[in-house]
Design a protein around this motif. Structure first.
Motif, mmCIF file in Angstrom:
data_model
loop_
_atom_site.group_PDB
_atom_site.id
_atom_site.type_symbol
_atom_site.label_atom_id
_atom_site.label_comp_id
_atom_site.label_asym_id
_atom_site.label_seq_id
_atom_site.Cartn_x
_atom_site.Cartn_y
_atom_site.Cartn_z
ATOM 1 N N UNK A 69 10.432 -0.421 12.631
ATOM 2 C CA UNK A 69 9.792 -1.370 13.852
ATOM 3 C C UNK A 69 9.527 -2.781 13.201
ATOM 4 N N UNK A 70 9.364 -2.980 12.513
ATOM 5 C CA UNK A 70 8.931 -4.481 11.531
ATOM 6 C C UNK A 70 7.532 -4.646 10.905
ATOM 7 N N UNK A 71 6.802 -4.324 12.144
ATOM 8 C CA UNK A 71 4.918 -4.575 12.005
ATOM 9 C C UNK A 71 4.456 -3.484 12.656
ATOM 10 N N UNK A 72 3.889 -2.827 11.495
ATOM 11 C CA UNK A 72 2.982 -1.290 12.460
ATOM 12 C C UNK A 72 1.228 -2.115 11.902
ATOM 13 N N UNK A 73 0.453 -2.186 13.454
ATOM 14 C CA UNK A 73 -0.516 -2.551 13.056
ATOM 15 C C UNK A 73 -1.787 -1.692 13.304
ATOM 16 N N UNK A 74 -3.328 -1.697 13.148
ATOM 17 C CA UNK A 74 -4.095 -0.288 12.884
ATOM 18 C C UNK A 74 -5.478 -1.159 13.002
ATOM 19 N N UNK A 75 -6.051 -0.157 13.579
ATOM 20 C CA UNK A 75 -7.506 -0.244 14.463
ATOM 21 C C UNK A 75 -8.069 -0.394 12.376
ATOM 22 N N UNK A 76 -9.367 -0.800 12.013
ATOM 23 C CA UNK A 76 -10.130 -0.263 10.897
ATOM 24 C C UNK A 76 -11.426 -0.841 11.076
ATOM 25 N N UNK A 77 -11.824 -0.884 9.378
ATOM 26 C CA UNK A 77 -12.987 -1.677 9.616
ATOM 27 C C UNK A 77 -12.197 -3.644 9.425
ATOM 28 N N UNK A 78 -11.208 -4.186 9.176
ATOM 29 C CA UNK A 78 -10.695 -5.108 9.438
ATOM 30 C C UNK A 78 -9.373 -4.214 10.164
ATOM 31 N N UNK B 184 -5.587 -4.046 9.925
ATOM 32 C CA UNK B 184 -4.435 -3.981 9.293
ATOM 33 C C UNK B 184 -2.735 -4.138 9.894
ATOM 34 N N UNK B 185 -2.077 -5.014 9.507
ATOM 35 C CA UNK B 185 -0.899 -5.012 9.830
ATOM 36 C C UNK B 185 0.030 -4.850 8.446
ATOM 37 N N UNK B 186 1.163 -4.050 9.164
ATOM 38 C CA UNK B 186 1.265 -3.802 7.863
ATOM 39 C C UNK B 186 3.074 -4.266 8.317
ATOM 40 N N UNK B 187 3.933 -5.386 6.976
ATOM 41 C CA UNK B 187 4.875 -5.832 7.987
ATOM 42 C C UNK B 187 5.902 -5.196 6.852
ATOM 43 N N UNK B 188 6.917 -4.893 7.223
ATOM 44 C CA UNK B 188 8.203 -5.148 6.355
ATOM 45 C C UNK B 188 9.197 -6.196 6.555
ATOM 46 N N UNK C 238 -3.221 -7.845 6.100
ATOM 47 C CA UNK C 238 -2.391 -8.447 6.075
ATOM 48 C C UNK C 238 -1.377 -8.107 5.256
ATOM 49 N N UNK C 239 -0.458 -6.362 5.157
ATOM 50 C CA UNK C 239 0.806 -6.038 3.975
ATOM 51 C C UNK C 239 1.513 -5.867 3.844
ATOM 52 N N UNK C 240 2.317 -6.610 3.396
ATOM 53 C CA UNK C 240 3.297 -7.912 3.664
ATOM 54 C C UNK C 240 4.361 -7.348 2.315
ATOM 55 N N UNK C 241 5.779 -6.626 2.747
ATOM 56 C CA UNK C 241 6.162 -6.077 2.130
ATOM 57 C C UNK C 241 8.448 -6.590 2.209
ATOM 58 N N UNK C 242 8.832 -7.100 1.474
ATOM 59 C CA UNK C 242 9.680 -7.743 1.025
ATOM 60 C C UNK C 242 9.322 -8.982 1.118
ATOM 61 N N UNK C 243 8.208 -9.509 0.594
ATOM 62 C CA UNK C 243 7.445 -11.190 1.515
ATOM 63 C C UNK C 243 7.839 -11.946 0.703
ATOM 64 N N UNK C 244 9.630 -11.840 -0.262
ATOM 65 C CA UNK C 244 9.439 -12.863 -1.265
ATOM 66 C C UNK C 244 10.916 -13.300 -0.254
ATOM 67 N N UNK C 245 11.114 -12.869 1.210
ATOM 68 C CA UNK C 245 12.219 -13.215 2.006
ATOM 69 C C UNK C 245 11.435 -14.651 3.353
ATOM 70 N N UNK C 246 10.306 -14.586 2.912
ATOM 71 C CA UNK C 246 9.765 -15.218 3.895
ATOM 72 C C UNK C 246 9.358 -17.281 2.613
#
Lengths: 165, 337
Positions: free
Chosen positions: A74-83, A85-89, A114-122
């Motif tokens: 899905x590329x981006x998952x977002x979650x509610x929390x204290x802040x 959280x966007x989990x991105x791959x 933002x938690x970013x996996x494969x960040x080296x592509x950006x």
């Protein structure tokens, strides 16, 4: 070079002996995160990136009813929390244009983490200040986890983690 | 009632016309038509912009292929989540605007409920309520207890990777290309499933959550441990991996049927196209005295006909959406015992 040198001094190296320990480190970081922080994750398949983000989510008080699953498809998952959280791959994306098209740039300007996996592509211009987490497989269970700060805020964050470990 | 269904939750832009939630009049999926010819440019592979460029020609094609005109469409159903927000919004906003302009009812539908409704399309033997269904795709893996067209209970789901994602990642490790489901299924048929044993990630055998991350890592470890020989054993690796996935999926689905007292099983989603899984669940269900419904291959992947089918039942039950309705990226993982 200067960036890498300062990163070396301020980096934190942790040995994790189990997924639970990896999750706990993520949780500790999650408890300390402030809005606008990007956590980039690097590591081979099976090194524990998703487990680390599961801990991060716990630290950010994401309700346990949300399972933190792989966002590869899905590329981006977002979650509610204290802040929020966007989990991105970025695994399935190939060009910076695609990353702009899916609205990635907007995420970095939100009051969120933002938690970013494969960040080296950006390209770095999108997120020059961030905390890099490198997970390395040493044996079947043991991981070497290195936290490397890019920017003062990330360096302060690591200082805070050191105090609490 | 003739419904226009629209789906844009992830990679595909799709539109379909469906009568009464069962009869497909047309079903168009963007990857299957040559949009770039119609639009004179290369359409980006995977982006919200792709959906923006595809939505009008895809809906046009669906209406044309059904041999109807837009004025004969009586209602609209559209995917409201889960998925990529930017992609979802394209289909959702289009559907909203179209329904508003034409003054016809419209309703947002959950993508996963859509997949379950693929079981009711183009078949003379739809599943009988109540039933348990395994929904497995690239982005989702879960088991649902389905009591009516609009009453679903999630019994369990993956805690890390979806089954389809594990296939894609194993295919990547073996350098077999993307997506990986079809090629691993083919190679597995030529391999020996007992040659290499991979772990079966059952988690709690009495519960219905899945975990495929460890299995994926086990395949990776095998490759790293056998750098010189693994290439000669690709068929056996594929067969061993598939056997482990199918063992777990089938075990949990049959178990869910027992716990929920259902004689009717079903499998839906992209992974339902897997021949190894289709054959095995048929056999195991037979032994357990159950029957199985699996959609035809054309309806396993993302499509809009299933969205129209689900929307039909929501509209029939009196549910409609208003202009204020919005999309969502994630469904809450509420597990009921």
């Amino acid at each position: 070079m200067a960036e890498a040198a300062s990163a070396g001094i301020n980096a934190l190296l942790v040995l994790s002996r189990s997924p639970q320990e990896t999750r706990r480190l993520g949780q500790l970081l999650g408890q300390l995160l402030v809005a606008g922080t990007t956590v980039a994750l690097a590591g081979d398949l099976g090194s524990g990136k998703t487990v680390f983000v599961q801990g991060l989510a716990q630290g950010l008080e994401v309700p346990p009813a949300y399972y933190i699953t792989s966002p590869t498809y899905a590329i981006i998952h977002d979650y509610p929390g204290r802040l929020p959280l966007f989990h991105v791959d970025l695994y399935r994306l190939t060009s910076p244009e695609e990353m702009e098209d899916i609205g990635l740039c907007e995420l970095f300007s939100e009051r969120a983490v933002v938690a970013l996996e494969w960040a080296e592509r950006l390209p770095r211009r999108y997120f020059h200040e961030h905390l890099l987490v490198v997970l390395k497989i040493l044996t079947e269970d043991v991981r070497e986890i290195t936290l490397i700060p890019y920017g003062q805020a990330a360096a302060d964050l690591i200082g805070e983690i050191k105090k609490r470990m | 009632m003739i419904l226009l269904g629209i789906e844009s939750s992830c990679d595909e832009t799709a539109a379909a016309l469906v009568a009464d939630g069962t009869t497909i009049l047309s079903s168009v999926v963007s990857s299957q038509i040559e949009l770039h010819r119609a639009y004179g440019g290369v359409v980006p592979e995977l982006a919200s912009r792709k959906h923006v460029e595809a939505i009008v020609p895809v809906v046009d094609a669906a209406v044309r292929q059904a041999g109807l005109s837009l004025s004969q469409v009586q209602a609209v159903a559209v995917t409201k989540g889960p998925g990529l927000i930017g992609s979802l919004l394209v289909g959702f906003t289009f559907a909203k605007a179209l329904a508003y302009a034409r003054k016809i009812p419209w309703v947002g539908v959950d993508h996963l409920e859509g997949h379950i409704h693929s079981l009711f399309l183009s078949t003379s033997t739809p599943p009988l309520f109540p039933f348990v269904v395994l929904l497995a795709s690239g982005g989702h893996t879960g088991i649902y207890h389905v009591r009516s067209h609009t009453d679903f209970i999630l019994l369990g789901q993956t805690r890390d990777d979806a089954a389809g994602e594990a296939y894609d990642k194993v295919a990547k490790m073996l350098e077999l290309g993307y997506p990986g489901g079809g090629v691993i299924d083919r190679l597995a048929a030529q391999g020996n499933p007992a040659a290499i044993h991979f772990p079966r990630p059952y988690l709690d055998k009495s519960a219905f959550d899945f975990s495929f991350s460890g299995l994926k890592s086990a395949v990776n470890r095998y490759i790293l441990d056998h750098p010189d020989t693994y290439r000669q054993k690709i068929n056996d690796i594929a067969a061993g991996f598939q056997e482990a996935v199918v063992d777990v999926l089938c075990y949990k689905l049959i178990q869910a049927a027992k716990v929920k007292n259902c004689r009717q099983l079903a499998v839906a989603g992209g992974v339902a196209a897997n021949q190894g899984l289709r054959a095995r669940i048929q056999a195991q269900a037979g032994q357990a005295g159950c029957s199985v419904c699996i959609p035809p291959l054309s309806l396993c992947g993302d499509n809009a006909a299933m969205i129209a089918a689900a929307g039909y039942h929501y509209l029939k039950a009196g549910k409609q959406d208003s202009l204020e309705a919005d999309v969502y990226s994630r469904s809450i993982s509420k597990i009921c015992p």
